[in-house]
Structure formats: structure tokens, C-alpha cells
Design a protein around this motif. Structure first.
Motif, PDB file in Angstrom:
ATOM      1  N   ALA A  63       2.328   9.370  -2.201  1.00 45.30           N
ATOM      2  CA  ALA A  63       1.382  10.026  -2.793  1.00 45.30           C
ATOM      3  C   ALA A  63       2.015  11.064  -2.701  1.00 45.30           C
ATOM      4  O   ALA A  63       2.141  11.940  -4.234  1.00 45.30           O
ATOM      5  CB  ALA A  63       0.231   9.159  -2.161  1.00 45.30           C
ATOM      6  N   GLN A  64       1.887  12.281  -1.749  1.00 47.92           N
ATOM      7  CA  GLN A  64       2.336  13.543  -1.717  1.00 47.92           C
ATOM      8  C   GLN A  64       3.257  13.591  -2.193  1.00 47.92           C
ATOM      9  O   GLN A  64       3.800  14.860  -3.846  1.00 47.92           O
ATOM     10  CB  GLN A  64       1.864  13.964  -0.395  1.00 47.92           C
ATOM     11  N   ARG A  65       4.465  12.515  -1.690  1.00 46.56           N
ATOM     12  CA  ARG A  65       6.155  12.449  -2.441  1.00 46.56           C
ATOM     13  C   ARG A  65       6.251  12.411  -3.689  1.00 46.56           C
ATOM     14  O   ARG A  65       7.052  13.107  -4.664  1.00 46.56           O
ATOM     15  CB  ARG A  65       6.735  12.188  -1.390  1.00 46.56           C
ATOM     16  N   VAL A  66       5.112  11.582  -4.094  1.00 46.08           N
ATOM     17  CA  VAL A  66       5.450  11.737  -5.977  1.00 46.08           C
ATOM     18  C   VAL A  66       4.227  12.653  -6.393  1.00 46.08           C
ATOM     19  O   VAL A  66       5.465  13.073  -7.516  1.00 46.08           O
ATOM     20  CB  VAL A  66       4.534  10.322  -6.179  1.00 46.08           C
ATOM     21  N   GLY A  67       3.682  13.296  -5.643  1.00 45.02           N
ATOM     22  CA  GLY A  67       3.018  14.488  -6.905  1.00 45.02           C
ATOM     23  C   GLY A  67       4.120  16.175  -6.712  1.00 45.02           C
ATOM     24  O   GLY A  67       4.059  16.231  -7.772  1.00 45.02           O
ATOM     25  N   TYR A  68       4.441  15.818  -5.544  1.00 45.76           N
ATOM     26  CA  TYR A  68       5.365  16.815  -5.671  1.00 45.76           C
ATOM     27  C   TYR A  68       5.985  17.272  -7.214  1.00 45.76           C
ATOM     28  O   TYR A  68       6.991  17.962  -7.382  1.00 45.76           O
ATOM     29  CB  TYR A  68       5.697  17.181  -4.073  1.00 45.76           C
ATOM     30  N   THR A  69       7.021  15.832  -6.340  1.00 42.15           N
ATOM     31  CA  THR A  69       8.211  15.039  -7.513  1.00 42.15           C
ATOM     32  C   THR A  69       8.083  15.090  -9.321  1.00 42.15           C
ATOM     33  O   THR A  69       8.651  16.298  -9.762  1.00 42.15           O
ATOM     34  CB  THR A  69       8.947  14.360  -7.042  1.00 42.15           C
ATOM     35  N   LEU A  70       6.167  14.778  -9.776  1.00 43.58           N
ATOM     36  CA  LEU A  70       5.988  15.101 -10.383  1.00 43.58           C
ATOM     37  C   LEU A  70       5.548  16.606 -11.278  1.00 43.58           C
ATOM     38  O   LEU A  70       5.600  17.225 -12.174  1.00 43.58           O
ATOM     39  CB  LEU A  70       4.433  14.084 -11.013  1.00 43.58           C
ATOM     40  N   LEU A  71       5.306  17.195  -9.951  1.00 44.30           N
ATOM     41  CA  LEU A  71       4.886  18.584 -10.747  1.00 44.30           C
ATOM     42  C   LEU A  71       5.959  19.443 -10.741  1.00 44.30           C
ATOM     43  O   LEU A  71       5.829  19.972 -11.357  1.00 44.30           O
ATOM     44  CB  LEU A  71       3.466  18.812  -9.318  1.00 44.30           C
ATOM     45  N   LYS A  72       6.753  19.177  -9.193  1.00 50.91           N
ATOM     46  CA  LYS A  72       8.118  19.685  -9.408  1.00 50.91           C
ATOM     47  C   LYS A  72       9.144  19.712 -10.801  1.00 50.91           C
ATOM     48  O   LYS A  72       9.133  20.746 -12.201  1.00 50.91           O
ATOM     49  CB  LYS A  72       9.020  19.646  -8.474  1.00 50.91           C
ATOM     50  N   GLY A  73       9.098  18.071 -11.369  1.00 51.99           N
ATOM     51  CA  GLY A  73       9.545  18.436 -12.672  1.00 51.99           C
ATOM     52  C   GLY A  73       9.148  18.423 -13.886  1.00 51.99           C
ATOM     53  O   GLY A  73       9.863  19.101 -15.393  1.00 51.99           O
ATOM     54  N   LEU A  74       7.356  18.369 -14.168  1.00 50.29           N
ATOM     55  CA  LEU A  74       7.327  19.118 -14.913  1.00 50.29           C
ATOM     56  C   LEU A  74       7.041  20.598 -15.014  1.00 50.29           C
ATOM     57  O   LEU A  74       7.203  21.306 -16.180  1.00 50.29           O
ATOM     58  CB  LEU A  74       5.832  18.826 -14.901  1.00 50.29           C
ATOM     59  N   ALA A 134       0.331  -1.166   0.109  1.00 47.44           N
ATOM     60  CA  ALA A 134      -0.407  -0.105   0.124  1.00 47.44           C
ATOM     61  C   ALA A 134       0.707   1.236   0.198  1.00 47.44           C
ATOM     62  O   ALA A 134       1.599   1.029   0.666  1.00 47.44           O
ATOM     63  CB  ALA A 134      -0.825   0.228   1.486  1.00 47.44           C
ATOM     64  N   VAL A 135       0.413   2.490  -0.765  1.00 42.94           N
ATOM     65  CA  VAL A 135       1.412   3.447  -0.584  1.00 42.94           C
ATOM     66  C   VAL A 135       0.472   4.325   0.192  1.00 42.94           C
ATOM     67  O   VAL A 135      -0.636   5.127  -0.091  1.00 42.94           O
ATOM     68  CB  VAL A 135       1.213   3.809  -2.366  1.00 42.94           C
ATOM     69  N   THR A 136       1.018   4.630   1.306  1.00 38.56           N
ATOM     70  CA  THR A 136       0.727   5.465   1.985  1.00 38.56           C
ATOM     71  C   THR A 136       0.629   7.029   1.451  1.00 38.56           C
ATOM     72  O   THR A 136       1.249   7.816   0.597  1.00 38.56           O
ATOM     73  CB  THR A 136       1.153   5.394   3.152  1.00 38.56           C
ATOM     74  N   LEU A 137      -0.090   7.840   2.493  1.00 40.87           N
ATOM     75  CA  LEU A 137      -0.772   9.573   1.709  1.00 40.87           C
ATOM     76  C   LEU A 137       1.061  10.429   1.511  1.00 40.87           C
ATOM     77  O   LEU A 137       0.849  11.288   0.919  1.00 40.87           O
ATOM     78  CB  LEU A 137      -1.687  10.082   2.863  1.00 40.87           C
TER      79      LEU A 137
END
Length: 370
Positions: free
Chosen positions: A8-19, A2-5
Motif C-alpha cells: 500500500a505504501q509503495r502504491v501510495g508513493y507511486t501515485l504521489l510521485k506520478g501526481l 490481502a494488500v500488505t502495508l
């Protein structure tokens, strides 16, 4: 699993920053590279009237472009610590850098750590794989006068002839002083197995962190650029200075790049910034040109010895996290390389202002004509 919140937030932040970083990089290229090209077109009359001044201006623009590339890594937390000899003291002399090659990020690292070395960046010529010709920065390197070399036996002899011709035509005429070469002829991960097989067959040292260098380009550079009277002489102590200012290569700078845990940075990481802040370590050792043999066999042995030393340096670094001290030093001394955020912001601002200016100029002429 299971992916913790939090994950998920860290992945989302990394994707947004990369974009966001990717978008900024694209915009940066769209304004900076065309502006560089257009400035050089406008300055062509100056090239005919005063070639030296033209290439001085081109060099300044080129340095600013490389500073923009450096800023992408700097603002992502990718910094550099330098070890060994201080190359600033030979920055006004002619020199050849011999660099180990692990990934595309090696070039970006050099673009960053040479920014504070006086006139080096604007008077530098790069030798790089021909594939870089087809990148976004390829047109800039072509105009600057860098050389793109094809790898492989089928192209080797022809490429060396082309390299000599290129040096004869462009190195002196464009007031170049430093030349950067990756003698291994490719990335470590691609050449290691072949190099080790060659070493085993020819009873040469088994290398893991570097590969055996190729002689061809180094020999051509030395034959083309070394003056008849070599003038590289070491000063007392640890400092290295040039006592004579006659033309010709005066120094060979053996440069070793090391990444923590032997995990090199690639250009994608440099652009997107998805890797955590990382310190890259760069070790310099300066050799006066008079200590570099000219005969092919002796030069081959000398070059092999440099990469055997690189192997030892990297082995020590990966075990201890630091390079060993220079001969005569009790403790290795490191220097943290820094860039001015204000200066980088000014350079970026000039690039975007130039882009707006050229857009307005073209829009004006478009309306006048149509």
C-alpha cells in the motif's frame, strides 16, 4: 488477496510521485512552450533581415525544449546505452535516421540520446504521425518545420507530394541537416499482424520484432535531399567521417531501439515515472549514401534488408541482453549516454524565468491599457 502495508505504501508513493511529476510537466509546458512561441514572434524582424541567424536561435530554443522532455525521463531513471557505430563523428554532416517504432517513448528516447550529438537536435527535422500535431508539443513542431504525415492508402499519394513540397520549402531554408523517419508507418503492436500477412502473401521474411518498412517517404527524402555527387565515404577502421562537405545527404543511420523484455516505454510512463528505472538500448549502423540504391526496386530490397537485420539484432538482444558485435569486432562495445543534471536544471530555470518575464510584461501592458 490481502494488500500488505508495504504494498500500500509503495502504491501510495507511486501515485504521489506520478501526481507531482504530472504537475511539474504541466507547469513546464505552460512556461516553456508559450515562451518559445513569444520569442519567435519577437524575433520575426531578424527572420527578415538574417534568416540563417533566426533559425540558429530557433534551433537552440528547440534543443532546450527537447532537453526538458529528456529531463522528465532522465530524472525518472530512464537512461540510454548506445551500441554500434558512433554517430557523433557524422553529427555535422547531413544524415537520415531510419528508426524502428514500438511506442510513443521512442521519440522521447531519441530526444534524450541525441542531446549530446553536437548540433543534431537543433538542425533536425522530424517526420511523425499527424496525431502528434494535436499534442502539447504540436505547435512547437509546426514552428520548427517538422512534417506530420497521415497514414493509410487513402492519403498515401497526397502525403508524399506534400512531403516533397515541404522538404523543398523548409529543409534547406531552415538549415536542417538530419531527418528522422519511422519507415514502418506505425507502432509495432498495431502493424505487426498486417505486416506478417503481407510477408506471407509475398513470400517475404516473417518478422516479429519489427514490421516491413514502407518505401514512399524514404524514396521522397532521398530524391529530394541527395546531391548529384554523393560523398559519403567510410574511413578506415570503425570510425566514419565525411571527406567532403558538399550539400546533400551523406549518410543513412540505421537506428534500432530495444527495450528490456521487449516492453517499450510510452509517453505516459515517461511523464509520470511509475515504471522502475529502465535502460533503453539504441544501436546505430552508418551507411554512406553511395551505398543506398536509388532505383525503387533496389531501394525496396535494401530497406527490407535493413529491417531483417533489425529483426536479427533485436532477437539477439532479447536473448542475451546485448547487441552483437560489429563486423571485425570480437566483442560488442556499449557506450552509456549521460546528461548533465546541472545543465538540465539551468535549462529548466531559464524556462521558468522566461515564463515569469513574459507574465510580467503582459501584466504591465494590461495595466497600461486597462
Amino acid at each position: 488477496m490481502a494488500v500488505t502495508l508495504e504494498q500500500a505504501q509503495r502504491v501510495g508513493y507511486t501515485l504521489l510521485k506520478g501526481l507531482l511529476r504530472f504537475g511539474f510537466m504541466v507547469a513546464n509546458n505552460l512556461v516553456a512552450i508559450p515562451s518559445y512561441i513569444l520569442y519567435l514572434i519577437i524575433l520575426q524582424p531578424l527572420r527578415l533581415l538574417d534568416s540563417k541567424r533566426f533559425w540558429y536561435i530557433e534551433g537552440v530554443l528547440f534543443k532546450w525544449l527537447l532537453a526538458m522532455v529528456a529531463s522528465w525521463g532522465w530524472w525518472a531513471g530512464y537512461t540510454v546505452v548506445e551500441w554500434g557505430d558512433d554517430v557523433k563523428v557524422v553529427s555535422e554532416d547531413e544524415a537520415m535516421m531510419l528508426v524502428n517504432h514500438q511506442a510513443t517513448g521512442d521519440v522521447c528516447t531519441l530526444m534524450m540520446c541525441l542531446q549530446d550529438k553536437g548540433t543534431v537536435v537543433r538542425q533536425m527535422m522530424w517526420l511523425m504521425d499527424h496525431i502528434f500535431k494535436y499534442t502539447n508539443f504540436g505547435i512547437v513542431s509546426l514552428l520548427h518545420g517538422d512534417f506530420f504525415i497521415r497514414q493509410g492508402k487513402a492519403h498515401r499519394d497526397q502525403q508524399l507530394v506534400l512531403l516533397k513540397d515541404h522538404l523543398d520549402k523548409h529543409y534547406r531554408s531552415r538549415d536542417r541537416k538530419w531527418i528522422v523517419l519511422f519507415p514502418e508507418g506505425g507502432f509495432l503492436r498495431k502493424r505487426r499482424e498486417t505486416s506478417q500477412a503481407f510477408a506471407k502473401k509475398n513470400d517475404l521474411p516473417f518478422l516479429t520484432h519489427v514490421t516491413l518498412p514502407r518505401l514512399g517517404a524514404t524514396q521522397v527524402i532521398l530524391k529530394s535531399l541527395v546531391a548529384q555527387q554523393e560523398n559519403g565515404t567510410p574511413a578506415g577502421g570503425d570510425a566514419m567521417v565525411a571527406e567532403s562537405k558538399s550539400k546533400g545527404l551523406q549518410w543513412v543511420i540505421d537506428t534500432t531501439i530495444a527495450y528490456p523484455n521487449a516492453e517499450p516505454i510510452d509517453i505516459q510512463t515517461w511523464i509520470l515515472g511509475y515504471r522502475r528505472p529502465t535502460v533503453t538500448h539504441v544501436h546505430y549502423r552508418i551507411f554512406p549514401i553511395k551505398d543506398v540504391p536509388a532505383e525503387p526496386e533496389a531501394l525496396t530490397d535494401w530497406l527490407y534488408q535493413r529491417f531483417i537485420e533489425k529483426e536479427d539484432l533485436l532477437s539477439h538482444f532479447y536473448k542475451t541482453g546485448a547487441f552483437p558485435p560489429l563486423q571485425g569486432q570480437a566483442k560488442a562495445i556499449s557506450r552509456e549516454m549521460t546528461l548533465s543534471n546541472l545543465w538540465l536544471i539551468v535549462i529548466q530555470s531559464l524556462a521558468f524565468l522566461s515564463g515569469v518575464m513574459w507574465y510580467c510584461i503582459f501584466q504591465y501592458f494590461y495595466h497600461c491599457l486597462f
